[in-house]
Enzyme design. Structure first.
Site, PDB file in Angstrom:
ATOM      1  N   ASP A   1       0.919 -11.127   6.521  1.00  0.00           N
ATOM      2  CA  ASP A   1       1.358 -10.382   5.657  1.00  0.00           C
ATOM      3  C   ASP A   1       2.885  -9.672   6.043  1.00  0.00           C
ATOM      4  O   ASP A   1       3.836  -8.647   4.704  1.00  0.00           O
ATOM      5  CB  ASP A   1       0.386  -9.397   4.783  1.00  0.00           C
ATOM      6  N   ASN A   2       3.365  -9.088   7.375  1.00  0.00           N
ATOM      7  CA  ASN A   2       4.816  -9.173   7.858  1.00  0.00           C
ATOM      8  C   ASN A   2       5.809 -10.649   7.506  1.00  0.00           C
ATOM      9  O   ASN A   2       6.397 -10.543   8.912  1.00  0.00           O
ATOM     10  CB  ASN A   2       3.963  -7.808   9.152  1.00  0.00           C
TER      11      ASN A   2
ATOM     12  N   GLY B   1       0.913  -0.846   0.159  1.00  0.00           N
ATOM     13  CA  GLY B   1      -0.290   0.111  -0.207  1.00  0.00           C
ATOM     14  C   GLY B   1       0.895   1.012  -0.062  1.00  0.00           C
ATOM     15  O   GLY B   1       0.731   2.859  -0.052  1.00  0.00           O
TER      16      GLY B   1
ATOM     17  N   ASP C   1       9.211  -4.956   7.811  1.00  0.00           N
ATOM     18  CA  ASP C   1       7.918  -4.455   8.789  1.00  0.00           C
ATOM     19  C   ASP C   1       7.900  -3.884   9.670  1.00  0.00           C
ATOM     20  O   ASP C   1       7.748  -4.120  10.861  1.00  0.00           O
ATOM     21  CB  ASP C   1       6.745  -4.635   8.112  1.00  0.00           C
TER      22      ASP C   1
HETATM   23  P1  AMP Z   1       1.250  -2.976   7.942  1.00  0.00           P
HETATM   24  O1  AMP Z   1       0.731  -4.001   9.435  1.00  0.00           O
HETATM   25  O2  AMP Z   1       1.608  -2.047   9.013  1.00  0.00           O
HETATM   26  O3  AMP Z   1       2.380  -3.809   7.889  1.00  0.00           O
HETATM   27  O4  AMP Z   1       0.144  -2.689   7.237  1.00  0.00           O
HETATM   28  C1  AMP Z   1      -0.981  -3.515   6.686  1.00  0.00           C
HETATM   29  C2  AMP Z   1      -1.366  -3.033   5.014  1.00  0.00           C
HETATM   30  O5  AMP Z   1      -1.656  -1.673   5.393  1.00  0.00           O
HETATM   31  C3  AMP Z   1       0.245  -3.248   4.044  1.00  0.00           C
HETATM   32  O6  AMP Z   1      -1.091  -3.556   3.136  1.00  0.00           O
HETATM   33  C4  AMP Z   1       0.010  -1.669   3.862  1.00  0.00           C
HETATM   34  O7  AMP Z   1       0.890  -1.720   2.981  1.00  0.00           O
HETATM   35  C5  AMP Z   1      -0.832  -1.191   4.217  1.00  0.00           C
HETATM   36  N1  AMP Z   1      -0.929   0.262   4.766  1.00  0.00           N
HETATM   37  C6  AMP Z   1      -0.436   0.801   5.883  1.00  0.00           C
HETATM   38  N2  AMP Z   1       0.160   1.914   6.051  1.00  0.00           N
HETATM   39  C7  AMP Z   1      -0.581   2.224   4.626  1.00  0.00           C
HETATM   40  C8  AMP Z   1      -0.561   3.563   4.010  1.00  0.00           C
HETATM   41  N3  AMP Z   1       0.011   5.056   5.467  1.00  0.00           N
HETATM   42  N4  AMP Z   1      -1.318   3.852   2.837  1.00  0.00           N
HETATM   43  C9  AMP Z   1      -1.021   3.087   2.267  1.00  0.00           C
HETATM   44  N5  AMP Z   1      -1.458   1.633   2.666  1.00  0.00           N
HETATM   45  C10 AMP Z   1      -0.856   1.418   4.134  1.00  0.00           C
HETATM   46 MG    MG Z   2       3.505  -4.799   6.468  1.00  0.00          MG
END
Ligand code: AMP
Ligand code: MG
Length: 517
Positions: free
Chosen positions: A272-273, A104, A282
């Site tokens: 996903d991490n 994202g 991440d």
């Molecule tokens: P995370 O658990 O922080 O690794 O993120 C989970 C999901 O949310 C992943 O698909 C990231 O790419 C997406 N994500 C987190 N923060 C953002 C952001 N600011 N903009 C877009 N996608 C995000």
């Molecule tokens: Mg992530």
């Protein structure tokens, strides 16, 4: 300039791309990635770079300080051969299947062959992608500093991790509601360039299976094995997949053992991490154990169930591997070998953990009852994990007061009870050392190689962030410098080894972090 970067882009050259190319948010089918360019930023500036990572890529310090470097790694300029794209994955978040997630706010610039291996360059915070869902694709300075510093700190500690090449301020404001309480504020934006052999996650496999794209699942798995596990590529199927899964289990076990050794809590171990390479990936609301509390998690979003607390990391890793097993089951058709792989994880973890705990104590082999009583001792009072193990090496059994070096590890003044408990344990410890014939002259040196003096304490990251938010980046660089030699005594940097000051106990950003980043 930067001629060393020769792109071969195996991922995008081998695997199918999303047919929709206009960077709209959508569900993707029959594809592993979407081509997308980073968003241009107004006034990018270099905050820090890791010379070791630059060197790995063949970039000189002059190149890293050049205008071109800043333009390229802020996403403003594409080098010849780059093929920017965001990848598609799904995942279980906090135990629940979340469907399509994807990069994202990460954009892979491309892959390069180097004398140090085949590497992917990835920008984090470089603008929206088809996977940004409701978010902006950006990252703020504080979370980028945390990612940059921690990636490098972990590497220097000897923990498998993605690396960070550089940290660039974008000169643009990003709105964030840190406490999720309806008060968004503008914060400085930043971009980190991450480097790894692969950014493939368990969730990539899960997504394909969830979409029932089993041909693509096979193509993708073969691609991953050929690129990143070439030693298995010639094994006939389905053994190829089983052998590979066992390897992923072993690497993951090894990574968690290392987290437990240094007191690292990832905070968001969603599938996903989880890196397929067994690297830490991440860096979000992670934290470092200050007082040794197996139930601690830094992530306020997880405060209620504390699913991702320190002591539960091995169990969660195994649960995540089970989700990966479910995802690749269609390639094997028989769950049995995958179940065996999961048991293999448990065995590898237990073996690795015991060896690690023995090493932390300077013992030749793990001693179960001594270890149990150590856990009781460490949780009897608020005891700083890092200081305790580091100072344990300084205990001199020939003095009248061997407890002395350990007292500073407590967060409150030690009373008679804890002093008694500690000296009783030290007696057992001394006996164990002698039973195992440990050379006491070597003990300190051996222990100091596995018990770091310097870790990225939560408040240290925050101090660097406080200065950086005022435009002063010296502390970011100074902190990186100290963390380059975590096992060395650095008399000039004692302040970086001090336990958490009282002000940091409850300050947001220190021991309590949200996912807002
Ligand atoms: P995370 O658990 O922080 O690794 O993120 C989970 C999901 O949310 C992943 O698909 C990231 O790419 C997406 N994500 C987190 N923060 C953002 C952001 N600011 N903009 C877009 N996608 C995000
Ligand atoms: Mg992530």
């Amino acid at each position: 300039m930067m001629d060393a970067l020769k792109f071969d882009n195996r991922f995008t050259n081998t695997l199918p791309a999303d047919a929709i190319t206009d960077n709209t948010r959508h569900q993707v089918n029959q594809a592993l990635y979407s081509r997308v360019d980073p968003t241009t930023v107004r006034s990018p500036h270099l905050i820090a770079y890791a010379a070791e990572v630059a060197d790995m890529l063949g970039l000189s310090p002059e190149e890293c300080r050049s205008e071109l470097f800043i333009e390229v790694f802020s996403g403003n300029r594409k080098l010849d051969g780059m093929d920017p794209h965001a990848t598609c994955y799904g995942g279980h978040q906090f135990g629940n299947w979340a469907g399509q997630l994807g990069d994202g706010r990460a954009i892979n610039l491309g892959e390069i062959e180097t004398p140090n291996g085949h590497l992917t360059l990835q920008l984090k915070g470089a603008g929206p992608t088809p996977y940004s869902r409701t978010a902006d694709g950006l990252a703020v300075l504080r979370s980028s500093i945390r990612e940059f510093l921690c990636s490098e700190a972990m590497f220097h500690l000897g923990v498998p991790t993605t690396r960070a090449l550089c940290l660039i301020g974008t000169g643009e404001a990003v709105m964030r509601d840190i406490l999720y309480d309806g008060h968004p504020e503008p914060e400085p934006g930043a971009i980190v360039c991450r480097v790894s052999q692969s950014f493939v996650r368990f969730g990539h496999f899960q997504m394909l299976t969830a979409r029932k794209e089993l041909d693509l699942l096979r193509t993708f798995t073969d691609f991953v094995i050929e690129r990143d596990f070439p030693e298995f590529a010639n094994i006939a199927t389905p053994d190829r997949y089983i052998t590979w899964f066992n390897e992923v289990c072993e690497r993951t076990a090894g990574m968690i053992v290392e987290w437990m050794r240094v007191g690292f809590v990832h905070g968001v171990m969603n599938t996903d991490n989880m890196s397929i390479l067994g690297e830490t990936i991440d860096y979000g609301p992670y934290g470092w154990l200050e007082d040794f509390d197996p139930d601690w998690t830094p992530n306020t979003t997880d405060a209620q169930h504390r699913r991702y607390r320190y002591g539960q990391q091995p169990g969660i890793a195994q649960w995540n591997l089970m989700q990966l097993a479910n995802a690749i089951l269609p390639l094997i058709d028989d769950p049995k070998p995958l179940e065996e792989g999961l048991s293999g994880f448990a065995r590898a973890y237990e073996k690795g953990w015991q060896a690690m705990m023995a090493a932390k104590l300077g013992l030749k082999k793990f001693e179960s009852s001594l270890n149990d009583s150590l856990m009781m001792l460490l949780t009897a009072r608020e005891t700083d994990m890092t200081l305790f193990f580091r100072h344990l090496a300084d205990v001199d059994f020939n003095t009248g007061n061997p407890v002395e070096p350990l007292l500073n590890a407590h967060y409150s003044a030690p009373d008679q009870k804890i002093i008694h408990l500690t000296s009783t344990w030290l007696e057992d410890y001394q006996q164990c050392l002698s039973q195992q014939g440990v050379d006491l002259k070597q003990r300190r040196q051996n222990m100091n190689r596995v018990n770091p003096k310097y870790v990225l304490r939560n408040y240290l990251a925050q101090l660097a962030i406080d200065d950086a938010e005022q435009g002063d980046f010296e502390r970011v660089n100074e902190t990186l410098d100290v963390l380059r030699r975590p096992y060395d005594e650095q008399p000039e940097n004692e302040e970086f080894a001090e336990k958490r000051p009282e002000w940091a106990r409850t300050r947001v950003g220190c021991s309590m972090l949200s996912c807002s980043s």
